[in-house]
Design an enzyme around this catalytic site. Structure first.
Site, short mmCIF file in Angstrom:
data_model
loop_
_atom_site.label_atom_id
_atom_site.label_comp_id
_atom_site.label_asym_id
_atom_site.label_seq_id
_atom_site.Cartn_x
_atom_site.Cartn_y
_atom_site.Cartn_z
N GLU A 282 0.82 -1.21 0.00
CA GLU A 282 0.00 0.00 0.00
C GLU A 282 0.86 1.27 0.00
OE1 GLU A 282 -3.02 1.53 3.26
OE2 GLU A 282 -3.94 -0.02 2.01
N GLU A 285 2.03 1.75 -3.47
CA GLU A 285 0.94 2.26 -4.29
C GLU A 285 0.70 3.75 -4.01
OE1 GLU A 285 -3.76 1.15 -5.31
OE2 GLU A 285 -2.69 0.12 -3.67
N CYS A 302 -8.52 -2.01 4.01
CA CYS A 302 -8.38 -3.11 4.97
C CYS A 302 -9.71 -3.54 5.58
CB CYS A 302 -7.44 -2.71 6.09
SG CYS A 302 -5.78 -2.35 5.53
N SER A 322 -7.26 1.72 -2.43
CA SER A 322 -6.11 0.87 -2.73
C SER A 322 -6.59 -0.49 -3.22
CB SER A 322 -5.26 0.71 -1.47
OG SER A 322 -4.33 -0.34 -1.63
N LYS A 361 -15.83 -9.71 8.14
CA LYS A 361 -14.80 -10.56 7.53
C LYS A 361 -15.32 -11.97 7.25
CE LYS A 361 -10.76 -7.88 8.88
NZ LYS A 361 -10.46 -7.47 7.50
N GLU A 364 -16.56 -11.31 3.90
CA GLU A 364 -15.43 -11.03 3.01
C GLU A 364 -14.73 -12.30 2.55
OE1 GLU A 364 -11.30 -8.39 3.13
OE2 GLU A 364 -12.02 -9.40 4.94
N GLU A 369 -13.69 -13.05 -5.61
CA GLU A 369 -12.42 -12.49 -6.07
C GLU A 369 -11.29 -12.75 -5.09
OE1 GLU A 369 -14.88 -8.92 -4.51
OE2 GLU A 369 -15.20 -10.88 -5.44
N CYS A 506 -10.95 -1.24 14.60
CA CYS A 506 -11.16 -2.67 14.84
C CYS A 506 -11.30 -3.00 16.32
CB CYS A 506 -10.01 -3.47 14.24
SG CYS A 506 -9.87 -3.32 12.45
#
Length: 577
Positions: A282, A285, A302, A322, A361, A364, A369, A506
């Site tokens: 990251e 990037e 994230c 990102s 998550k 996720e 993908e 988190c």
């Protein structure tokens, strides 16, 4: 100022203060269910729907709901009068008369606030009997179970979803006896605007909203022939101890690793390692975009709750975040490639479990993908709460455990990886490495105080090699919406933005031990996170020797072809529902 008495104690408070808050100032506790007091911001249910906080004004003889009644000059409030206590008990008995009698098997047993208030009020039988609601249970999503039969119409979830998070997936529906909080047209949660952030689960006082349990999947995997590896997120180690009566923020990393090995996991790794890996990609990037090779601002990626929100609510900005996968997904991808090669096993023979502070998550990990050759990078996600349940189920005395270390080669991490767990941590870690990439020198002052804390939106200007870098941090999706709308309208301009869906980041995730809106709990968890950072020898992600080894042995250059294949992803614009 307004002068009044509460239980014969004279008190002066600001005009507009509720009886409930005035009583709290002098240490008088009044039970509540619908009231939501979150992170120093008062979200009052103006309907005072539960009526559990009734108090009596001795002057007028009237009963008032303490959570929604402003104080008045000369009031003489009795919170413990026989009329007030009887009124509360009657309201709880009425709530229980239409509540499933399934406490022993309820996911929120011993964490249920209705259960606790009933106990404290001495409710031992239910004098009211009648029809029970029989509404369908929604368990079709991968993250959240909605049981409307346990809904007490406190509307906390609606307040959190609509006012705090501005998602709008939940509202009061139905009429009369069958009124409950649900989704439009009673759709399953995955068919709504729900981001699966889990904040509704965090504030629900009963078992009407709970997480989808994956404990059974993990036990089955542990009893299979597969190699089962586990990773633990940075926020877990400063909250897990609360489930065993330790103070919030207590760092239990070593005991947690020992417990996981006793549960039968073949290898125990640290998601902080993958957080360092995320920063390598990251930060690169970010620097590339600063140099004109891409669009600014870069947005962190994230948080899966935020990604869901972006895909639905800000799909026109889908090219800004990102492309990096979240750390635990990066870990899964590396485990099923690099680690499998080192261990000489097939990816399909490895089972990756993530222990996360997050229920999003769970959703996720099933995204198509985020898989390779039909194998998901991460097979199963369990929350901090679920890990505590597994430890208790196995009869492990957590407090007596010795400390153990994470396994190699993906157990070593830096302080930069640790601070991912608190709001502002991701972008702070990114800047630590981006500074080195741009200037060739190490950043001396590693603490960015302007990026820390619990303000909904934080801004900072950082000078890197003579260039002013403008950074913003948002925690909570409502704050994110306000920030991004300003960006969309051209009112704001930034180079980098960090977003966390959950208030506090988190550490306040939907899968953490219930903090019931207590800001001091989140502050102590954050302090624990930052103390882990300070105790590390290496505090910049690019200093992690195991990360350098990974690139040298397997990935090649940062953001190179193999790294891009394994560590980056794409997003999907979704129609608004």
């Amino acid at each position: 100022m307004v002068n009044l008495k509460i239980n014969d104690v004279e008190i002066s408070v600001e005009k507009g203060t509720t009886i409930l808050n005035a009583a709290e100032e002098i240490g008088i506790k009044i039970p509540t269910l619908c009231h939501l007091d979150l992170h120093d911001i008062k979200f009052l249910n103006k309907l005072a729907s539960c009526r559990v906080c009734m108090v009596e004004d001795a002057k007028s003889g009237k009963l008032f709901p303490a959570c929604a009644t402003p104080v008045k000059e000369g009031m003489n409030i009795k919170t413990d009068s026989s009329r007030a206590v009887r009124a509360r008990r009657t309201m709880v008995e009425l709530l229980l008369s239409d509540h499933p009698n399934s406490c022993l098997t309820c996911a929120k047993n011993l964490d249920c606030q209705l259960q606790k208030i009933a106990h404290d009020l001495g409710v031992r039988e239910i004098p009211y009997h009648g029809e029970m609601r029989k509404l369908p249970i929604d368990s079709n999503s991968l993250s959240i179970v909605r049981n409307p039969n346990k809904c007490i119409l406190c509307r906390r979830c609606e307040t959190m979803c609509s006012e705090v998070q501005t998602v709008g997936a939940l509202s009061e529906i139905g009429r009369g006896f069958y009124t409950h909080v649900g989704s439009t047209f009673n759709r399953s949660m995955y068919e709504t605007t729900c981001t699966f952030c889990g904040q509704c689960v965090s504030v629900c006082p009963t078992g009407a909203l709970t997480e989808v349990s994956n404990i059974g999947k993990v036990w089955r995997a542990l009893n299979s022939d597969k190699t089962v590896v586990v990773q633990t997120a940075p926020a877990v180690r400063v909250a897990l101890g609360e489930c065993f009566d330790l103070k919030a923020g207590t760092i239990v990393t070593g005991k947690m690793v020992t417990a996981l090995k006793k549960l039968g996991f073949d290898m125990v790794f640290d998601t902080n390692f993958a957080a360092d890996l995320t920063i390598m990609e990251e930060a690169h990037e970010f620097v590339e975009r600063l140099n004109g090779n891409g669009k600014l601002p870069i947005l962190t990626s994230c948080c899966p709750g935020w990604v869901n929100f972006m895909e639905q609510q800000f799909s026109d900005m889908i090219d800004i975040p990102s492309t990096c996968k979240s750390p635990h997904e990066m870990f899964g991808a590396i485990a099923k490639s690099y680690l499998c090669e080192k261990m000489n096993i097939k990816p399909e023979d490895m089972y990756v479990v993530s222990i996360m502070p997050c229920v999003a998550k769970k959703f996720e990990s099933a995204r198509p993908e985020l898989e390779a050759n039909g194998n998901s990078d991460v097979d199963t996600v369990i929350t901090t709460r679920e890990l505590a349940l597994m430890i208790k189920e196995a009869g492990i005395n957590f407090l007596d455990l010795e400390d153990s270390a994470f396994d190699d080669p993906m157990g070593e991490s830096t302080g930069a990886g640790a601070i991912f767990g608190a709001t502002g941590g991701v972008i702070e870690a990114t800047v630590r490495t981006a500074y080195k990439t741009i200037t060739g020198e190490e950043l001396d002052n590693l603490e960015f105080e302007a990026l820390r804390g619990f303000d909904g939106i934080k801004e900072a200007n950082i000078n890197i090699d003579g260039r002013n870098i403008r950074i913003a941090v948002a925690n909570g999706l409502g704050n994110t919406r306000r920030l991004l709308e300003g960006l969309r309208n051209g009112e704001e301009q930034f180079d980098a933005i960090e977003v966390m869906a959950c208030p506090g980041g988190c550490i306040g995730g939907g899968g953490q031990p219930y903090h019931h809106g207590n800001i001091s709990v989140l502050k102590r968890r954050a302090e624990g996170i930052y103390s882990v950072d300070k105790a590390k020898i290496h505090r910049r992600s690019h200093e992690n020797p195991k990360i350098r080894q990974l690139y040298d042995e397997y990935l090649g250059e940062v953001a190179g072809p193999r790294a891009h294949e394994l560590l980056h992803t794409t997003y999907e614009a979704k129609p608004k529902l």
